[in-house]
Structure formats: structure tokens, C-alpha cells
Design a protein around this motif. Structure first.
Motif, PDB file in Angstrom:
ATOM      1  N   ALA A   1       0.829  -1.200   0.000  1.00 59.01           N
ATOM      2  CA  ALA A   1       0.000   0.000   0.000  1.00 59.01           C
ATOM      3  C   ALA A   1       0.866   1.254   0.000  1.00 59.01           C
ATOM      4  CB  ALA A   1      -0.911  -0.003   1.227  1.00 59.01           C
ATOM      5  N   ALA A   2       2.141   1.107   0.349  1.00 54.49           N
ATOM      6  CA  ALA A   2       3.042   2.268   0.381  1.00 54.49           C
ATOM      7  C   ALA A   2       4.492   1.792   0.400  1.00 54.49           C
ATOM      8  CB  ALA A   2       2.776   3.118   1.628  1.00 54.49           C
ATOM      9  N   ILE A   3       5.364   2.689  -0.091  1.00 54.21           N
ATOM     10  CA  ILE A   3       6.817   2.420  -0.005  1.00 54.21           C
ATOM     11  C   ILE A   3       7.429   3.632   0.694  1.00 54.21           C
ATOM     12  CG2 ILE A   3       8.942   1.934  -1.311  1.00 54.21           C
ATOM     13  CD1 ILE A   3       7.220   0.688  -3.478  1.00 54.21           C
ATOM     14  N   PRO A   4       7.476   3.613   2.036  1.00 59.00           N
ATOM     15  CA  PRO A   4       7.957   4.807   2.759  1.00 59.00           C
ATOM     16  C   PRO A   4       9.429   5.100   2.523  1.00 59.00           C
ATOM     17  CG  PRO A   4       6.964   3.190   4.276  1.00 59.00           C
ATOM     18  CD  PRO A   4       7.001   2.552   2.916  1.00 59.00           C
ATOM     19  N   ALA A   5      10.241   4.097   2.233  1.00 52.68           N
ATOM     20  CA  ALA A   5      11.677   4.373   2.048  1.00 52.68           C
ATOM     21  C   ALA A   5      12.275   3.438   1.010  1.00 52.68           C
ATOM     22  CB  ALA A   5      12.413   4.203   3.382  1.00 52.68           C
ATOM     23  N   LEU A   6      13.122   4.040   0.154  1.00 53.59           N
ATOM     24  CA  LEU A   6      13.849   3.239  -0.842  1.00 53.59           C
ATOM     25  C   LEU A   6      15.176   3.939  -1.088  1.00 53.59           C
ATOM     26  CD1 LEU A   6      12.347   1.745  -4.066  1.00 53.59           C
ATOM     27  CD2 LEU A   6      14.580   2.746  -4.094  1.00 53.59           C
ATOM     28  N   ASP A   7      16.250   3.192  -0.959  1.00 54.94           N
ATOM     29  CA  ASP A   7      17.578   3.772  -1.178  1.00 54.94           C
ATOM     30  C   ASP A   7      18.275   2.959  -2.271  1.00 54.94           C
ATOM     31  OD1 ASP A   7      20.214   4.572  -1.152  1.00 54.94           O
ATOM     32  OD2 ASP A   7      20.325   4.791   1.038  1.00 54.94           O
ATOM     33  N   PRO A   8      18.235   3.465  -3.525  1.00 54.47           N
ATOM     34  CA  PRO A   8      18.830   2.683  -4.620  1.00 54.47           C
ATOM     35  C   PRO A   8      20.321   2.463  -4.425  1.00 54.47           C
ATOM     36  CG  PRO A   8      17.531   4.530  -5.470  1.00 54.47           C
ATOM     37  CD  PRO A   8      17.655   4.723  -3.994  1.00 54.47           C
ATOM     38  N   GLY A   9      21.026   3.411  -3.774  1.00 50.55           N
ATOM     39  CA  GLY A   9      22.470   3.279  -3.556  1.00 50.55           C
ATOM     40  C   GLY A   9      22.762   2.143  -2.586  1.00 50.55           C
ATOM     41  N   ALA A  10      22.057   2.166  -1.455  1.00 47.91           N
ATOM     42  CA  ALA A  10      22.276   1.135  -0.430  1.00 47.91           C
ATOM     43  C   ALA A  10      21.516  -0.150  -0.765  1.00 47.91           C
ATOM     44  CB  ALA A  10      21.833   1.661   0.933  1.00 47.91           C
ATOM     45  N   LYS A  11      20.683  -0.087  -1.822  1.00 46.13           N
ATOM     46  CA  LYS A  11      19.879  -1.256  -2.265  1.00 46.13           C
ATOM     47  C   LYS A  11      18.961  -1.767  -1.150  1.00 46.13           C
ATOM     48  CE  LYS A  11      22.118  -2.280  -6.385  1.00 46.13           C
ATOM     49  NZ  LYS A  11      21.325  -1.696  -7.412  1.00 46.13           N
ATOM     50  N   THR A  12      18.290  -0.822  -0.478  1.00 45.20           N
ATOM     51  CA  THR A  12      17.351  -1.220   0.577  1.00 45.20           C
ATOM     52  C   THR A  12      15.979  -0.629   0.293  1.00 45.20           C
ATOM     53  OG1 THR A  12      18.031   0.703   1.867  1.00 45.20           O
ATOM     54  CG2 THR A  12      19.092  -1.409   2.410  1.00 45.20           C
ATOM     55  N   ILE A  13      14.962  -1.300   0.788  1.00 46.37           N
ATOM     56  CA  ILE A  13      13.590  -0.838   0.591  1.00 46.37           C
ATOM     57  C   ILE A  13      12.790  -1.146   1.852  1.00 46.37           C
ATOM     58  CG2 ILE A  13      12.905  -3.030  -0.541  1.00 46.37           C
ATOM     59  CD1 ILE A  13      10.977  -1.363  -2.295  1.00 46.37           C
ATOM     60  N   GLN A  14      11.903  -0.189   2.210  1.00 41.42           N
ATOM     61  CA  GLN A  14      10.974  -0.425   3.312  1.00 41.42           C
ATOM     62  C   GLN A  14       9.571  -0.257   2.752  1.00 41.42           C
ATOM     63  OE1 GLN A  14       9.931   2.552   6.322  1.00 41.42           O
ATOM     64  NE2 GLN A  14      10.970   1.230   7.798  1.00 41.42           N
ATOM     65  N   VAL A  15       8.695  -1.204   3.046  1.00 41.71           N
ATOM     66  CA  VAL A  15       7.355  -1.179   2.447  1.00 41.71           C
ATOM     67  C   VAL A  15       6.289  -1.347   3.522  1.00 41.71           C
ATOM     68  CG1 VAL A  15       8.184  -2.165   0.276  1.00 41.71           C
ATOM     69  CG2 VAL A  15       7.299  -3.688   2.049  1.00 41.71           C
ATOM     70  N   GLU A  16       5.077  -0.909   3.165  1.00 43.01           N
ATOM     71  CA  GLU A  16       3.914  -1.191   4.023  1.00 43.01           C
ATOM     72  C   GLU A  16       3.005  -2.152   3.292  1.00 43.01           C
ATOM     73  OE1 GLU A  16       3.500   3.138   6.175  1.00 43.01           O
ATOM     74  OE2 GLU A  16       1.671   2.152   5.453  1.00 43.01           O
TER      75      GLU A  16
END
Ligand SMILES: Cc1cc2nc3c(=O)[nH]c(=O)nc-3n(C[C@H](O)[C@H](O)[C@H](O)COP(=O)(O)OP(=O)(O)OC[C@H]3O[C@@H](n4cnc5c(N)ncnc54)[C@H](O)[C@@H]3O)c2cc1C
Length: 259
Positions: free
Chosen positions: A144-159
Motif C-alpha cells: 500500500a506504500a513504499i515509505p523508504a527506498l535507497d537505490p544506492g544502499a539497495k534497501t527498501i521499506q514497504v507497508e
């Protein structure tokens, strides 16, 4: 950031479906982009806009599926590719997932493969997780949401939208995502986008182009049938004013034992 978004061409949800000689028939109703996939395209475009990325739309099906791809192009996708091969007739979801994974690998350098939550025709909702399994990537589904995404660090936080509320999950890129409608209202294709899409040459990849042989399907549709027709009678409730109509309606509801 490179994003692949998967869009399926399906019969319009308003189409009147019938089953004729064991096959589903939707008459003259148009084929449209799977409604859930418009949310996937919207998510892909928003992420690309935010992270300076590119969006490649992919569909598997017959030549008709080019229309779903043109819709994605008109919304703003940068490129579109159709996967079509006679050997894919009767491909089940697991076979389709092998094809989708091969397409992601052929595109190369993909950080996110984004899907809708399910296709409204075959309705399995399996393609995203199965594709992730083939690729060996994390499957982050029902977002429902992607509050954080860091393409450099290759990390993603999702809801994740789950029945009881929201679940926050973190993962690593590259990843497979599926999107639900709480994400964002899909944008309307722009006039310029429609013009660009109408002129677009859409390349077609065969299984040979993907470098794979026809994947084996383990599921077959052995029978398709329409639900039995329901016997429904209707009655118009009339009266001199709203109070009278409401009173008559309440009497009818009580007489029918609904309440
Ligand atoms: C009996 C049977 C016969 C089939 N015959 C054919 C055939 O002749 N030719 C053929 O190409 N496929 C065929 N398929 C594959 C089928 O159309 C689906 O692509 C596949 O089964 C994925 O499952 P689903 O439709 O339930 O998608 P779901 O898992 O419900 O869909 C989830 C998401 O996956 C993506 N997705 C699913 N399907 C596609 C697609 N085709 N293209 C792009 N994105 C997609 C969309 O983002 C969608 O929102 C057949 C499947 C079955 C079960």
C-alpha cells in the motif's frame, strides 16, 4: 534505477461473460489493461520520477496484449515489450513466472519487478511470488506504500496491506513487488502520451529470444462452467412521499424475514 512493470490484457470487468462450448466468451466487449496493473504502473512511474529511474513495461500474451502495453506507455512508461510464443499456449502461472523471470534477466540491471496484485481473469495472484522464487529475489507483496527506498544502499521499506492493518517490512533490492489500490490513484494517460503510444513500435520476444525452452505447465483447466442462473424477482415500492415508501419498505423487509 531500472524498473520492470508487468501488465496483462484482460476482458473488461463490465463485460458480460458466458461459457460457450467449454470456453469463456466475452462477446464484443473490449480487452483492457488489467485494472490492478494500472496501480503497478503508477507505482513504477512514481518511483522512477523520485529516483531518476526508467520504466519498462512487459506483457505476455497475443498481439492484442499490445494495447495493454500502449496504455502503460501512454501513462508514461519509457519502453514496452510483448512476449508472445505459440509454445506458451496453456502456460500456467508457474510457467508464466519462468517467462517473466527470463524477461527480467534479459532486460538486465533491473532493481524492481513490479506486478499488480492479481489478474482479474485467471485471478490466481501467484505470478509475483512465483517470479520472485525463480529469480531468487525477495517477494514484497500487497504493498500500500513504499515509505523508504535507497537505490544506492539497495534497501527498501514497504507497508503491506493485510486484513488487520499495515505491516512494515524491510528488504533488499533487487526485489519483486505487488501493488494494491491504496498505493495511489493511477494517473490518466496524457494526450501526448496517447499520441506517443499510438506510434510506438513494440518489439516481440519469443522464447528463443529469452533463451529458454517452453516451461512445463502442471495445471490445466479441465472444465469451465458459469454459475447457475439465480431466480430473482423484483418489486418497485411506491408511495406518496419518502416516509410512506420507507414504511412500506420496512414492512416488506420484515415480512420477508430479512431482519
Ligand atoms: C489454462 C491456462 C491457459 C493459459 N494460456 C495462455 C496462453 O495461451 N498464452 C499466454 O501467454 N498465457 C497463458 N496463460 C498464462 C496466464 O494468462 C497468466 O499469465 C498466468 O497464468 C499468470 O497467472 P494469473 O493470470 O493468475 O496472474 P496473477 O498471478 O493473478 O497476476 C498477478 C500479476 O501478474 C502480472 N501478470 C499476470 N499475467 C501476466 C501476463 N500474461 N503478462 C504480463 N503480466 C502478467 C500482472 O501484473 C498481474 O497483476 C494460461 C494460463 C492458464 C491457467
Amino acid at each position: 534505477m531500472k524498473i520492470a512493470v508487468f501488465v496483462k490484457q484482460v476482458p473488461d470487468s463490465a463485460a458480460k461473460l458466458s461459457v460457450d462450448n467449454g470456453a469463456v466468451n466475452w462477446g464484443d466487449a473490449p480487452l483492457v489493461i488489467n485494472p490492478w496493473d494500472e496501480y503497478a504502473v503508477e507505482a513504477a512511474l512514481q518511483l522512477a520520477e523520485k529516483h531518476n529511474g526508467e520504466v519498462a513495461a512487459i506483457s505476455m500474451g497475443s498481439e492484442d496484449a499490445k494495447e495493454a502495453l500502449k496504455h502503460a506507455l501512454a501513462m508514461g512508461a519509457g519502453s514496452a515489450t510483448l512476449i508472445s510464443d505459440a509454445a506458451l499456449a496453456d502456460a500456467d502461472a508457474a510457467a508464466a513466472a519462468k517467462v517473466f523471470a527470463a524477461a527480467v534477466q534479459k532486460l538486465g540491471g533491473v532493481d524492481l519487478a513490479i506486478f499488480g496484485k492479481q489478474a482479474i481473469d485467471s485471478d490466481t495472484g501467484l505470478a509475483p511470488a512465483m517470479t520472485a522464487r525463480v529469480l531468487g529475489w525477495p517477494a514484497l507483496t500487497m504493498l500500500a506504500a513504499i515509505p523508504a527506498l535507497d537505490p544506492g544502499a539497495k534497501t527498501i521499506q514497504v507497508e503491506r496491506a493485510i486484513e488487520e492493518g499495515r505491516q512494515v517490512v524491510e528488504g533488499k533490492l533487487p526485489a519483486v513487488l505487488s501493488i494494491v489500490k491504496d498505493y495511489a490513484e493511477p494517473r490518466y494517460p496524457s494526450f501526448m502520451g496517447i499520441r506517443k503510444a499510438s506510434k510506438a513500435e513494440i518489439p516481440v520476444w519469443s522464447l528463443a529470444d529469452l533463451g529458454i525452452s517452453a516451461p512445463e505447465s502442471k495445471v490445466r483447466w479441465t472444465e469451465i462452467s458459469a454459475p447457475p442462473a439465480r431466480e430473482v424477482t423484483s418489486e418497485m415500492v411506491t408511495g406518496a412521499n419518502a416516509d410512506e415508501i420507507a414504511a412500506k419498505l420496512a414492512d416488506l423487509i420484515i415480512a420477508e424475514g430479512v431482519l
